[in-house]
Design an enzyme around this catalytic site. Structure first.
Site, mmCIF file in Angstrom:
data_model
loop_
_atom_site.group_PDB
_atom_site.id
_atom_site.type_symbol
_atom_site.label_atom_id
_atom_site.label_comp_id
_atom_site.label_asym_id
_atom_site.label_seq_id
_atom_site.Cartn_x
_atom_site.Cartn_y
_atom_site.Cartn_z
ATOM 1 N N LYS A 1 -7.799 3.587 2.364
ATOM 2 C CA LYS A 1 -7.079 4.837 2.069
ATOM 3 C C LYS A 1 -7.396 5.407 0.706
ATOM 4 O O LYS A 1 -7.614 6.617 0.551
ATOM 5 C CB LYS A 1 -5.582 4.610 2.214
ATOM 6 C CG LYS A 1 -5.144 4.706 3.646
ATOM 7 C CD LYS A 1 -3.890 3.935 3.898
ATOM 8 C CE LYS A 1 -3.960 3.017 5.063
ATOM 9 N NZ LYS A 1 -4.851 1.894 5.046
ATOM 10 N N GLN B 1 -6.942 -2.014 4.627
ATOM 11 C CA GLN B 1 -5.954 -1.271 3.864
ATOM 12 C C GLN B 1 -6.587 -0.565 2.661
ATOM 13 O O GLN B 1 -6.071 0.444 2.187
ATOM 14 C CB GLN B 1 -4.859 -2.244 3.394
ATOM 15 C CG GLN B 1 -3.776 -1.627 2.559
ATOM 16 C CD GLN B 1 -2.585 -2.560 2.412
ATOM 17 O OE1 GLN B 1 -1.886 -2.825 3.381
ATOM 18 N NE2 GLN B 1 -2.368 -3.084 1.214
ATOM 19 N N SER C 1 0.836 -1.199 0.000
ATOM 20 C CA SER C 1 0.000 0.000 0.000
ATOM 21 C C SER C 1 0.873 1.251 0.000
ATOM 22 O O SER C 1 0.382 2.368 0.046
ATOM 23 C CB SER C 1 -0.932 0.022 1.215
ATOM 24 O OG SER C 1 -0.182 -0.054 2.413
ATOM 25 N N THR D 1 -40.412 25.582 -8.175
ATOM 26 C CA THR D 1 -40.619 24.260 -7.582
ATOM 27 C C THR D 1 -41.021 23.373 -8.762
ATOM 28 O O THR D 1 -41.708 23.856 -9.676
ATOM 29 C CB THR D 1 -41.727 24.251 -6.495
ATOM 30 O OG1 THR D 1 -42.984 24.542 -7.119
ATOM 31 C CG2 THR D 1 -41.458 25.275 -5.390
ATOM 32 N N HIS D 2 -40.587 22.160 -8.768
ATOM 33 C CA HIS D 2 -40.810 21.252 -9.913
ATOM 34 C C HIS D 2 -40.236 21.845 -11.205
ATOM 35 O O HIS D 2 -40.704 21.525 -12.293
ATOM 36 C CB HIS D 2 -42.301 20.951 -10.108
ATOM 37 C CG HIS D 2 -43.012 20.572 -8.848
ATOM 38 N ND1 HIS D 2 -43.181 19.268 -8.445
ATOM 39 C CD2 HIS D 2 -43.557 21.340 -7.876
ATOM 40 C CE1 HIS D 2 -43.829 19.247 -7.284
ATOM 41 N NE2 HIS D 2 -44.064 20.501 -6.909
ATOM 42 N N LYS E 1 -19.705 27.396 -29.880
ATOM 43 C CA LYS E 1 -19.994 26.830 -28.558
ATOM 44 C C LYS E 1 -19.220 27.470 -27.422
ATOM 45 O O LYS E 1 -18.066 27.861 -27.553
ATOM 46 C CB LYS E 1 -19.686 25.329 -28.565
ATOM 47 C CG LYS E 1 -20.627 24.545 -29.439
ATOM 48 C CD LYS E 1 -21.981 24.383 -28.808
ATOM 49 C CE LYS E 1 -21.933 23.214 -27.858
ATOM 50 N NZ LYS E 1 -23.238 22.913 -27.295
ATOM 51 N N ASN F 1 -19.139 26.076 -23.668
ATOM 52 C CA ASN F 1 -19.704 25.013 -22.831
ATOM 53 C C ASN F 1 -19.287 25.159 -21.364
ATOM 54 O O ASN F 1 -18.130 25.459 -21.085
ATOM 55 C CB ASN F 1 -19.232 23.650 -23.342
ATOM 56 C CG ASN F 1 -19.753 23.352 -24.735
ATOM 57 O OD1 ASN F 1 -20.844 23.784 -25.099
ATOM 58 N ND2 ASN F 1 -18.965 22.629 -25.512
ATOM 59 N N GLU G 1 -20.093 20.927 -15.439
ATOM 60 C CA GLU G 1 -20.461 19.541 -15.751
ATOM 61 C C GLU G 1 -19.532 18.566 -15.028
ATOM 62 O O GLU G 1 -19.954 17.504 -14.569
ATOM 63 C CB GLU G 1 -20.397 19.306 -17.258
ATOM 64 C CG GLU G 1 -21.447 20.089 -18.027
ATOM 65 C CD GLU G 1 -21.155 20.124 -19.514
ATOM 66 O OE1 GLU G 1 -21.494 19.163 -20.206
ATOM 67 O OE2 GLU G 1 -20.564 21.115 -19.970
ATOM 68 N N TYR H 1 -8.632 -6.412 13.402
ATOM 69 C CA TYR H 1 -8.064 -5.865 12.166
ATOM 70 C C TYR H 1 -8.063 -6.924 11.078
ATOM 71 O O TYR H 1 -7.733 -8.084 11.318
ATOM 72 C CB TYR H 1 -6.618 -5.373 12.390
ATOM 73 C CG TYR H 1 -5.970 -4.901 11.101
ATOM 74 C CD1 TYR H 1 -6.113 -3.590 10.682
ATOM 75 C CD2 TYR H 1 -5.272 -5.788 10.278
ATOM 76 C CE1 TYR H 1 -5.570 -3.152 9.480
ATOM 77 C CE2 TYR H 1 -4.729 -5.363 9.073
ATOM 78 C CZ TYR H 1 -4.876 -4.052 8.679
ATOM 79 O OH TYR H 1 -4.348 -3.631 7.491
ATOM 80 N N ASN I 1 -1.247 -2.090 13.187
ATOM 81 C CA ASN I 1 -2.700 -1.926 13.260
ATOM 82 C C ASN I 1 -3.102 -0.664 14.031
ATOM 83 O O ASN I 1 -3.987 0.070 13.605
ATOM 84 C CB ASN I 1 -3.352 -3.161 13.898
ATOM 85 C CG ASN I 1 -3.114 -4.411 13.072
ATOM 86 O OD1 ASN I 1 -2.538 -4.334 11.982
ATOM 87 N ND2 ASN I 1 -3.531 -5.564 13.587
ATOM 88 N N SER J 1 -15.961 23.902 -28.526
ATOM 89 C CA SER J 1 -16.112 22.612 -29.190
ATOM 90 C C SER J 1 -15.079 22.500 -30.294
ATOM 91 O O SER J 1 -14.709 23.494 -30.915
ATOM 92 C CB SER J 1 -17.527 22.515 -29.771
ATOM 93 O OG SER J 1 -17.555 21.617 -30.852
HETATM 94 N N1 ARG Z 1 -0.840 -1.236 5.350
HETATM 95 C C1 ARG Z 1 -1.737 -1.668 6.368
HETATM 96 C C2 ARG Z 1 -3.029 -0.876 6.291
HETATM 97 O O1 ARG Z 1 -3.056 0.061 5.620
HETATM 98 C C3 ARG Z 1 -1.135 -1.479 7.722
HETATM 99 C C4 ARG Z 1 -1.551 -2.462 8.726
HETATM 100 C C5 ARG Z 1 -1.132 -3.840 8.342
HETATM 101 N N2 ARG Z 1 -1.239 -4.709 9.445
HETATM 102 C C6 ARG Z 1 -1.031 -6.022 9.339
HETATM 103 N N3 ARG Z 1 -1.126 -6.698 10.395
HETATM 104 N N4 ARG Z 1 -0.836 -6.602 8.201
HETATM 105 O O2 ARG Z 1 -4.014 -1.223 6.899
#
Ligand code: ARG
Length: 462
Positions: free
Chosen positions: A328, A325, A26, A158-159, A286, A288, A293, A320, A113, A280
């Protein structure tokens, strides 16, 4: 320099498959956390020293090493290697290779974790502040634009059918209200997430005498999470953050939709500045509103992230799981997208002009004053339900004779209702009506001015 090996190389036989390395990493995404990871590690090391789990000299070596690594990353000199999976391992490995033995003590009483849960919270706290600042700037842009149109009347819909006259300022201020709720939702989210999971370890805490309050205090958390099992698996705040982003995107998308419609030749209510339009490749005439949008279109990505985040959570057993992961990419995508859309919306709002001539030229179309006429009759003692019927018949009569209500003679009015007197003409006509609203919060001239004064002082104080 100590050759950095992953600590679990003793546990697993051989090297992981390259496909596995690529699949589980990651780092390419969470390297964005590096500052938070370093700050969190320094707080943890500080606490370890306070608890005599490491020496002062070790603490100094760790701190200096981490700060150096931070510098290297900031300057683009750090070599990220996917084999370290994530930012936590990458920094720890770099620390060990930089300072040797002391570096190996940093992870005492800690797991990735609780570490990642800490990093996310630290990042999100800052991200929320940034988004709140962007919201405030957009609110100010709306208030500024509203200030230019406090007396200009437009149709309220409205509408998407003409309903009642409103002043342009009130219309614009309605967005300030929505954005205020977005601001408050983010504030609530930030308050709820601002507790420290650090010290929860992998799931059950530690047999070492960690001082969780110390790290929490150093990192500016308001307290510590009460239950370590919950602390390492809780991503409620991520779902909530993305939901808050999704609602911001929804509001911006509706603004975009309004102004896309309002800028058509058919409406001609607003002019979006050239700098936010594109043309365009084929049709030379045009102009736009692509930026609008795209604000509308990008909302889809944020909704997608919200759905993904909820789905990541729903099937997980307690504790966990590596599924987490995948959080993110979605919190980043939601925050980034909404941040850019807020910036774009602000720039557009600051440069948009309402074509008030065109709007007022068509203002008496669509019987916007019909409700006010019924209310005039109420003032003359007619029951509302009856007044409603009378005005309905008058409107139908106007349609047949191709007239506006304001063009009817007193005799024509009185044919439908004896209560009508010569003063009726002050109560009809869109502009008259907009000046006659008395309800608190109404879309009239007085109320708009009051709201502008309120928001100006409120937002200046922010
Ligand atoms: N890269 C992991 C995450 O984003 C970190 C935690 C990983 N923990 C583990 N026990 N494998 O969640």
């Amino acid at each position: 320099m100590a050759k950095s090996k992953k600590s679990w190389e003793g546990r697993l036989a051989g090297q992981p498959d390259q496909m596995t390395v690529d699949f589980v990493e990651s780092l390419s995404i969470d390297k964005r956390f590096y500052k938070y990871d370093i700050v969190g590690s320094i707080a943890h090391a500080q606490m370890l020293a306070e608890q005599k789990l490491i020496t002062k000299a070790e603490l100094k070596a760790i701190k200096d090493g981490l700060l150096e690594i931070g510098q290297e990353i900031a300057e683009g000199r750090f070599k990220f290697d996917k084999k370290y999976e994530d930012i936590h391992m990458a920094i720890e490995a770099a620390l060990i290779s930089k300072i040797g033995e002391a570096g190996k003590k940093l992870h005492t009483g800690r797991s990735r974790n609780d570490q990642v849960a800490t990093d996310i919270r630290l990042w999100m706290r800052d991200e929320i502040e940034i988004l709140q600042a962007k919201i405030t700037l957009l609110q100010k842009a709306f208030v500024k634009l509203a200030g230019k149109y406090t007396e200009d009347v437009m149709p309220g819909y409205t509408h998407l059918q003409r309903a009642q006259p409103i002043v342009v300022a009130s219309y614009l201020l309605s967005f300030v209200e929505q954005l205020e709720r977005d601001f408050i939702r983010l504030k609530n989210c930030s308050e709820l997430l601002n507790v420290s999971p650090l010290g929860s370890g992998a799931v059950a805490g530690s047999t070492l005498p960690l001082d969780r309050k110390s790290t929490a205090k150093q990192l500016g958390f308001s307290g510590v999470t009460r239950n370590t099992i919950d602390a390492v698996s809780d991503r409620d705040f991520c779902a909530e953050f993305i939901f808050d982003c999704a609602l911001i995107a929804t509001g911006l998308s509706r603004l975009a939709e309004d102004w896309i419609i309002y800028s058509t030749s058919e409406f001609g209510f607003v002019r979006i500045d050239d700098s936010f339009c594109t043309s365009s490749s084929m049709m030379p005439q045009k102009r736009n509103p692509d930026t609008l949008e795209l604000i509308r279109g990008k909302t889809a990505l944020v909704y997608g992230s919200l759905m993904a985040m909820l789905t990541i959570l729903k099937g997980q057993p307690t504790g966990y799981n590596r599924d987490l992961q995948e959080d993110k990419i979605h919190i980043f995508a939601a925050g980034d997208t909404v941040g850019k859309s807020l910036d774009m919306a602000r720039a557009i709002v600051l440069h948009t002009k309402f074509n008030t001539k065109r709007i007022s030229a068509g203002l008496e179309e669509g019987f916007l004053d019909a409700t006010a006429l019924a209310e005039y009759l109420v003032g003359k003692g007619v029951a509302f339900r009856e007044a409603h019927g009378i005005v309905g018949s008058l409107v139908a009569y106007c349609e047949r004779t191709n007239k506006k209500l304001g063009e009817l003679g007193l005799d024509e009015f009185r044919k439908y209702c004896r209560a009508v007197e010569a003063d009726v003409y002050e109560s009809i006509g869109a502009a008259n009506v907009a000046n006659k609203y008395v309800t608190e919060g109404a879309a009239g001239v007085k109320q708009a001015k009051g709201q502008i004064a309120y928001w100006t002082s409120e937002l200046d104080a922010r």
